[in-house]
Design a protein around this motif. Structure first.
Motif, short mmCIF file in Angstrom:
data_model
loop_
_atom_site.label_atom_id
_atom_site.label_comp_id
_atom_site.label_asym_id
_atom_site.label_seq_id
_atom_site.Cartn_x
_atom_site.Cartn_y
_atom_site.Cartn_z
N LYS A 1 92.79 17.34 -48.83
CA LYS A 1 93.44 18.66 -48.79
C LYS A 1 94.58 18.54 -47.80
O LYS A 1 94.39 18.11 -46.66
CB LYS A 1 92.44 19.72 -48.35
CG LYS A 1 92.98 21.12 -48.29
CD LYS A 1 93.08 21.75 -49.66
CE LYS A 1 93.43 23.24 -49.50
NZ LYS A 1 93.64 23.87 -50.78
N ILE A 2 95.78 18.89 -48.23
CA ILE A 2 96.96 18.76 -47.39
C ILE A 2 97.47 20.15 -47.03
O ILE A 2 97.60 21.02 -47.90
CB ILE A 2 98.05 17.95 -48.11
CG1 ILE A 2 97.51 16.58 -48.49
CG2 ILE A 2 99.30 17.83 -47.22
CD1 ILE A 2 98.34 15.81 -49.47
N TYR A 3 97.73 20.32 -45.75
CA TYR A 3 98.27 21.58 -45.24
C TYR A 3 99.61 21.29 -44.57
O TYR A 3 99.87 20.16 -44.16
CB TYR A 3 97.32 22.20 -44.21
CG TYR A 3 96.02 22.68 -44.78
CD1 TYR A 3 95.89 23.97 -45.26
CD2 TYR A 3 94.91 21.84 -44.83
CE1 TYR A 3 94.68 24.42 -45.79
CE2 TYR A 3 93.71 22.28 -45.36
CZ TYR A 3 93.60 23.57 -45.83
OH TYR A 3 92.41 24.01 -46.35
N TRP A 4 100.41 22.34 -44.41
CA TRP A 4 101.68 22.23 -43.70
C TRP A 4 101.69 23.28 -42.60
O TRP A 4 101.38 24.45 -42.85
CB TRP A 4 102.85 22.45 -44.66
CG TRP A 4 103.02 21.30 -45.58
CD1 TRP A 4 103.86 20.23 -45.40
CD2 TRP A 4 102.34 21.06 -46.80
NE1 TRP A 4 103.72 19.35 -46.44
CE2 TRP A 4 102.80 19.84 -47.32
CE3 TRP A 4 101.37 21.76 -47.53
CZ2 TRP A 4 102.34 19.30 -48.52
CZ3 TRP A 4 100.90 21.23 -48.71
CH2 TRP A 4 101.39 20.01 -49.20
N GLY A 5 102.02 22.85 -41.40
CA GLY A 5 102.09 23.79 -40.29
C GLY A 5 101.51 23.21 -39.02
O GLY A 5 101.47 21.99 -38.84
N ASP A 6 101.02 24.07 -38.16
CA ASP A 6 100.43 23.69 -36.89
C ASP A 6 99.04 23.11 -37.13
O ASP A 6 98.16 23.82 -37.66
CB ASP A 6 100.36 24.92 -35.98
CG ASP A 6 99.86 24.61 -34.59
OD1 ASP A 6 98.77 24.01 -34.46
OD2 ASP A 6 100.56 24.96 -33.63
N ALA A 7 98.83 21.87 -36.74
CA ALA A 7 97.55 21.19 -37.01
C ALA A 7 96.37 21.95 -36.41
O ALA A 7 95.30 22.01 -37.01
CB ALA A 7 97.59 19.76 -36.49
N ARG A 8 96.55 22.52 -35.23
CA ARG A 8 95.45 23.23 -34.58
C ARG A 8 94.95 24.37 -35.46
O ARG A 8 93.75 24.48 -35.73
CB ARG A 8 95.91 23.77 -33.21
CG ARG A 8 96.28 22.67 -32.24
CD ARG A 8 96.92 23.23 -31.01
NE ARG A 8 98.23 23.82 -31.37
CZ ARG A 8 99.14 24.18 -30.50
NH1 ARG A 8 98.91 24.06 -29.21
NH2 ARG A 8 100.28 24.68 -30.91
N GLU A 9 95.87 25.19 -35.90
CA GLU A 9 95.49 26.35 -36.70
C GLU A 9 95.02 25.96 -38.09
O GLU A 9 94.04 26.50 -38.61
CB GLU A 9 96.68 27.31 -36.81
CG GLU A 9 97.05 27.93 -35.48
CD GLU A 9 98.35 28.72 -35.55
OE1 GLU A 9 98.93 28.84 -36.64
OE2 GLU A 9 98.77 29.22 -34.48
N LYS A 10 95.73 25.01 -38.71
CA LYS A 10 95.40 24.63 -40.08
C LYS A 10 94.02 23.96 -40.18
O LYS A 10 93.30 24.18 -41.16
CB LYS A 10 96.48 23.74 -40.67
CG LYS A 10 97.80 24.46 -40.89
CD LYS A 10 97.65 25.63 -41.84
CE LYS A 10 98.96 26.34 -42.08
NZ LYS A 10 98.81 27.47 -43.02
N LEU A 11 93.66 23.15 -39.19
CA LEU A 11 92.33 22.52 -39.23
C LEU A 11 91.23 23.58 -39.13
O LEU A 11 90.23 23.51 -39.84
CB LEU A 11 92.20 21.47 -38.14
CG LEU A 11 93.01 20.19 -38.37
CD1 LEU A 11 92.98 19.30 -37.14
CD2 LEU A 11 92.52 19.44 -39.61
N CYS A 12 91.43 24.56 -38.26
CA CYS A 12 90.43 25.63 -38.13
C CYS A 12 90.36 26.47 -39.41
O CYS A 12 89.27 26.85 -39.85
CB CYS A 12 90.74 26.50 -36.92
SG CYS A 12 90.44 25.66 -35.35
N GLU A 13 91.51 26.74 -40.02
CA GLU A 13 91.53 27.46 -41.29
C GLU A 13 90.82 26.66 -42.38
O GLU A 13 90.09 27.22 -43.20
CB GLU A 13 92.96 27.76 -41.72
CG GLU A 13 93.66 28.80 -40.88
CD GLU A 13 95.14 28.95 -41.22
OE1 GLU A 13 95.58 28.49 -42.31
OE2 GLU A 13 95.87 29.52 -40.40
N ALA A 14 91.03 25.35 -42.39
CA ALA A 14 90.42 24.50 -43.41
C ALA A 14 88.90 24.55 -43.33
O ALA A 14 88.22 24.54 -44.37
CB ALA A 14 90.91 23.06 -43.25
#
Length: 167
Positions: free
Chosen positions: A108-121
């Protein structure tokens, strides 16, 4: 205490992957010590938007990419579509783990701030636990730059295992 398995006894294990030595070590550690037969391994990649990534980021800004099966994740043309470089070492580790432990492997690939995106994931994908590497930033660097690891440790809604790059 909540169970770390769904109704079928299958766990979803997330591994944060930025292709650094510490994230590769985290994948290796998860394969050897955490993953068990039949688990689902979710490889979480967070890209910083810029250039061509800005177009992808706009398209999947909130939700990230669709889940990408391992068979597609290893295709250079597919990875180019998402702006992710292929890494033979990571693909070999994923293939080996998938084969030996009969895992379902998706990316799963996200774009943005890694801190926030990992928690969202963690929330969006129903991840039971996440494994990530730590680059071992010094105190000053950590204060100035912030630490993805520290943020995820403090904010993720699941257990977090941190693997140091060097022992």
């Amino acid at each position: 205490m909540a169970s770390c398995e769904d109704g079928d006894g299958v766990r979803k294990i997330g591994v944060a992957m930025d292709y650094s030595p510490s994230s590769k070590r985290a994948l290796e550690w998860a394969s050897r010590n955490l993953l068990r037969r039949g688990d689902t391994l979710v490889v979480l990649v967070v890209q910083h938007p810029g250039g061509d990534e800005a177009k992808r980021a706009a398209l999947w800004a909130k939700s990230g990419s669709p889940l990408i099966p391992l068979s597609e994740f290893r295709e250079p043309a597919v990875m180019q579509t998402y702006g992710v470089r292929s890494d033979a070492e990571v693909l070999d580790m994923l293939d080996t783990a998938a084969r030996q432990l009969e895992l379902k492997v998706v990316a799963k690939i996200y774009w943005g701030d890694a801190r926030e995106k990992l928690c969202e994931a963690v929330e969006e994908q129903g991840i039971d636990t996440i494994v990530m590497g730590s680059r071992g930033l010094g105190t000053i660097q950590r204060i100035l730059l912030g630490s993805v690891t520290n943020y995820v440790l403090s904010n993720a809604s699941c257990p977090v295992t941190v693997i140091k790059e060097k022992c």
